[in-house]
Design a protein around this motif. Structure first.
Motif, PDB file in Angstrom:
ATOM      1  N   LYS A 141       0.897  -1.345   0.068  1.00 52.13           N
ATOM      2  CA  LYS A 141       0.088  -0.018  -0.002  1.00 52.13           C
ATOM      3  C   LYS A 141       0.872   1.324   0.133  1.00 52.13           C
ATOM      4  CE  LYS A 141      -3.562  -2.203   2.608  1.00 52.13           C
ATOM      5  NZ  LYS A 141      -4.185  -2.256   3.948  1.00 52.13           N
ATOM      6  N   GLN A 142       1.873   1.020   0.758  1.00 49.68           N
ATOM      7  CA  GLN A 142       2.922   2.329   0.848  1.00 49.68           C
ATOM      8  C   GLN A 142       3.328   2.619  -0.404  1.00 49.68           C
ATOM      9  OE1 GLN A 142       5.480   0.781   3.945  1.00 49.68           O
ATOM     10  NE2 GLN A 142       5.309   2.606   5.216  1.00 49.68           N
ATOM     11  N   LEU A 143       3.725   1.470  -1.175  1.00 49.30           N
ATOM     12  CA  LEU A 143       4.519   1.736  -2.486  1.00 49.30           C
ATOM     13  C   LEU A 143       3.402   2.330  -3.499  1.00 49.30           C
ATOM     14  CD1 LEU A 143       6.314  -1.593  -2.784  1.00 49.30           C
ATOM     15  CD2 LEU A 143       7.413   0.601  -2.720  1.00 49.30           C
ATOM     16  N   LEU A 144       2.236   1.867  -3.568  1.00 45.64           N
ATOM     17  CA  LEU A 144       1.179   2.284  -4.444  1.00 45.64           C
ATOM     18  C   LEU A 144       1.035   3.894  -4.175  1.00 45.64           C
ATOM     19  CD1 LEU A 144      -1.518  -0.415  -4.552  1.00 45.64           C
ATOM     20  CD2 LEU A 144       0.012   0.329  -6.401  1.00 45.64           C
ATOM     21  N   VAL A 145       0.984   4.189  -2.864  1.00 46.44           N
ATOM     22  CA  VAL A 145       0.814   5.730  -2.678  1.00 46.44           C
ATOM     23  C   VAL A 145       1.915   6.393  -3.071  1.00 46.44           C
ATOM     24  CG1 VAL A 145       0.686   7.253  -0.846  1.00 46.44           C
ATOM     25  CG2 VAL A 145      -0.810   5.556  -0.767  1.00 46.44           C
ATOM     26  N   MET A 146       3.020   5.948  -2.814  1.00 43.87           N
ATOM     27  CA  MET A 146       4.451   6.616  -3.586  1.00 43.87           C
ATOM     28  C   MET A 146       4.468   6.546  -4.828  1.00 43.87           C
ATOM     29  SD  MET A 146       7.121   5.427  -0.567  1.00 43.87           S
ATOM     30  CE  MET A 146       7.096   6.078   0.935  1.00 43.87           C
ATOM     31  N   LEU A 147       3.978   5.733  -5.646  1.00 38.52           N
ATOM     32  CA  LEU A 147       4.135   5.523  -7.100  1.00 38.52           C
ATOM     33  C   LEU A 147       2.901   6.627  -7.529  1.00 38.52           C
ATOM     34  CD1 LEU A 147       4.127   1.763  -7.932  1.00 38.52           C
ATOM     35  CD2 LEU A 147       6.065   3.319  -8.423  1.00 38.52           C
ATOM     36  N   ASP A 148       1.977   6.642  -7.022  1.00 35.76           N
ATOM     37  CA  ASP A 148       0.800   7.712  -7.388  1.00 35.76           C
ATOM     38  C   ASP A 148       1.326   9.180  -6.969  1.00 35.76           C
ATOM     39  OD1 ASP A 148      -1.945   7.954  -8.099  1.00 35.76           O
ATOM     40  OD2 ASP A 148      -2.070   9.300  -6.240  1.00 35.76           O
ATOM     41  N   ARG A 149       2.354   9.460  -6.331  1.00 35.14           N
ATOM     42  CA  ARG A 149       2.841  10.435  -6.172  1.00 35.14           C
ATOM     43  C   ARG A 149       4.104  11.164  -7.138  1.00 35.14           C
ATOM     44  NH1 ARG A 149       4.328  10.296  -0.103  1.00 35.14           N
ATOM     45  NH2 ARG A 149       5.869  11.850  -0.537  1.00 35.14           N
ATOM     46  N   GLY A 150       4.280   9.823  -7.800  1.00 34.90           N
ATOM     47  CA  GLY A 150       5.440  10.040  -8.740  1.00 34.90           C
ATOM     48  C   GLY A 150       6.989   9.945  -8.348  1.00 34.90           C
ATOM     49  N   LEU A 151       6.816   9.359  -7.122  1.00 36.63           N
ATOM     50  CA  LEU A 151       8.265   9.333  -6.478  1.00 36.63           C
ATOM     51  C   LEU A 151       8.999   8.281  -7.443  1.00 36.63           C
ATOM     52  CD1 LEU A 151       7.715   9.343  -2.797  1.00 36.63           C
ATOM     53  CD2 LEU A 151       7.842  11.058  -4.174  1.00 36.63           C
ATOM     54  N   SER A 152      10.468   8.615  -7.428  1.00 29.24           N
ATOM     55  CA  SER A 152      11.485   7.590  -8.029  1.00 29.24           C
ATOM     56  C   SER A 152      11.907   6.345  -7.133  1.00 29.24           C
ATOM     57  CB  SER A 152      12.509   8.330  -8.519  1.00 29.24           C
ATOM     58  OG  SER A 152      13.313   8.952  -7.112  1.00 29.24           O
ATOM     59  N   ASN A 153      12.503   5.635  -7.712  1.00 27.22           N
ATOM     60  CA  ASN A 153      12.989   4.378  -6.683  1.00 27.22           C
ATOM     61  C   ASN A 153      13.988   5.020  -5.806  1.00 27.22           C
ATOM     62  OD1 ASN A 153      11.551   2.773  -8.357  1.00 27.22           O
ATOM     63  ND2 ASN A 153      13.205   1.541  -9.186  1.00 27.22           N
ATOM     64  N   ARG A 154      14.770   6.052  -6.241  1.00 23.03           N
ATOM     65  CA  ARG A 154      15.717   6.527  -5.057  1.00 23.03           C
ATOM     66  C   ARG A 154      14.722   7.159  -3.924  1.00 23.03           C
ATOM     67  NH1 ARG A 154      20.228  10.143  -7.640  1.00 23.03           N
ATOM     68  NH2 ARG A 154      20.740   7.988  -8.445  1.00 23.03           N
ATOM     69  N   ASP A 155      13.911   7.975  -4.367  1.00 16.41           N
ATOM     70  CA  ASP A 155      13.051   8.897  -3.189  1.00 16.41           C
ATOM     71  C   ASP A 155      12.279   7.781  -2.349  1.00 16.41           C
ATOM     72  OD1 ASP A 155      13.619  11.282  -4.620  1.00 16.41           O
ATOM     73  OD2 ASP A 155      11.818  11.001  -5.824  1.00 16.41           O
ATOM     74  N   ILE A 156      11.800   6.564  -2.862  1.00 18.71           N
ATOM     75  CA  ILE A 156      11.084   5.600  -2.195  1.00 18.71           C
ATOM     76  C   ILE A 156      12.136   4.727  -1.211  1.00 18.71           C
ATOM     77  CG2 ILE A 156      10.007   3.523  -2.243  1.00 18.71           C
ATOM     78  CD1 ILE A 156       8.685   4.330  -5.110  1.00 18.71           C
ATOM     79  N   ALA A 157      13.510   4.613  -1.635  1.00 17.47           N
ATOM     80  CA  ALA A 157      14.366   4.136  -0.941  1.00 17.47           C
ATOM     81  C   ALA A 157      14.687   5.023   0.067  1.00 17.47           C
ATOM     82  CB  ALA A 157      15.465   3.588  -1.781  1.00 17.47           C
ATOM     83  N   GLU A 158      14.871   5.994   0.105  1.00 18.17           N
ATOM     84  CA  GLU A 158      15.195   7.045   1.034  1.00 18.17           C
ATOM     85  C   GLU A 158      13.788   7.252   2.237  1.00 18.17           C
ATOM     86  OE1 GLU A 158      16.190  10.869  -0.529  1.00 18.17           O
ATOM     87  OE2 GLU A 158      18.028  10.053  -1.284  1.00 18.17           O
ATOM     88  N   GLN A 159      12.619   7.148   1.829  1.00 15.09           N
ATOM     89  CA  GLN A 159      11.594   7.446   2.600  1.00 15.09           C
ATOM     90  C   GLN A 159      11.423   6.213   3.567  1.00 15.09           C
ATOM     91  OE1 GLN A 159       8.100   9.331   1.525  1.00 15.09           O
ATOM     92  NE2 GLN A 159       9.101  10.870   0.337  1.00 15.09           N
ATOM     93  N   LEU A 160      11.701   5.160   2.872  1.00 12.43           N
ATOM     94  CA  LEU A 160      11.401   3.687   3.749  1.00 12.43           C
ATOM     95  C   LEU A 160      12.640   3.216   4.270  1.00 12.43           C
ATOM     96  CD1 LEU A 160       9.016   1.943   0.804  1.00 12.43           C
ATOM     97  CD2 LEU A 160       8.573   3.201   2.960  1.00 12.43           C
TER      98      LEU A 160
END
Length: 198
Positions: A141-160
């Motif tokens: 669910k977290q990943l879907l929200v982040m994808l919907d916000r247009g975050l890159s893999n790098r941004d997702i990695a940093e946030q998680l």
């Protein structure tokens, strides 16, 4: 829609083009010999629905071509066709953004099978339609929200607080769960099926 086949070996390129035309006669197939021609081809033909990329081109090094294509075409399905064994480059190619890795030595039947998987969803094949799962994990669910916000893999990695490689593994599993091929398809399904509100 068009399909780009990028390979500097004429025989291999023609073989892939023949397979594609057999699978989808109506689609325009654009043949390119090197990576430098991609931006011009996008300007002339628009963004393709699929790219078949030879790993070793005169103007690439290692998986640099995969990275460049993924930067130019973040939502396009990308299949790597390589003379190198999958044990050598598959993980690296997937990390760089490839959706599939096929050894050229696999033969026409296997290459056609992979191509068919990526083309059938566009043709409205029900068995390849996106799937709305009954339950998603908290991480999914977290990943879907982040994808919907247009975050890159790098941004997702940093946030998680996880590695980019782990993000790619999570996304790969999520895409398989949803039966989608790209970030944009996952986001679209999440929005239309109300998965962002779960």
């Amino acid at each position: 829609m068009s399909i780009f086949v990028i390979d500097d070996h004429p025989l291999m390129r023609e073989a892939v083009v023949m397979l594609l035309r057999r699978l989808r006669a109506s689609t325009q197939v654009v043949e390119l010999e090197r990576l430098a021609s991609v931006s011009k081809a996008i300007a002339e033909h628009g963004e393709p629905e699929l790219v078949c990329l030879d790993l070793k081109l005169p103007d690439t090094n290692g998986v640099s071509g995969v990275r460049e294509v993924r930067q130019m075409l973040p939502d396009t399905s990308l299949i790597v066709l390589s003379a190198s064994p999958s044990s050598d480059y598959e993980d690296l190619a997937r990390e760089a953004g490839a959706d599939a890795y096929v050894e050229k030595s696999a033969g026409a039947a296997q290459i056609a099978k992979v191509l068919r998987e990526f083309l059938s969803e566009e043709a409205g094949d029900d068995e390849n339609a996106p799937t709305i799962p009954d339950k998603l994990s908290k991480r999914q669910k977290q990943l879907l929200v982040m994808l919907d916000r247009g975050l890159s893999n790098r941004d997702i990695a940093e946030q998680l607080n996880i590695s980019e490689h782990t993000v790619k593994v999570h996304l790969w599993r999520l895409f398989r769960r949803l039966n989608v091929k790209s970030r944009s398809q996952a986001s679209h399904l999440a929005r239309t099926a109300g998965l962002l509100d779960l």
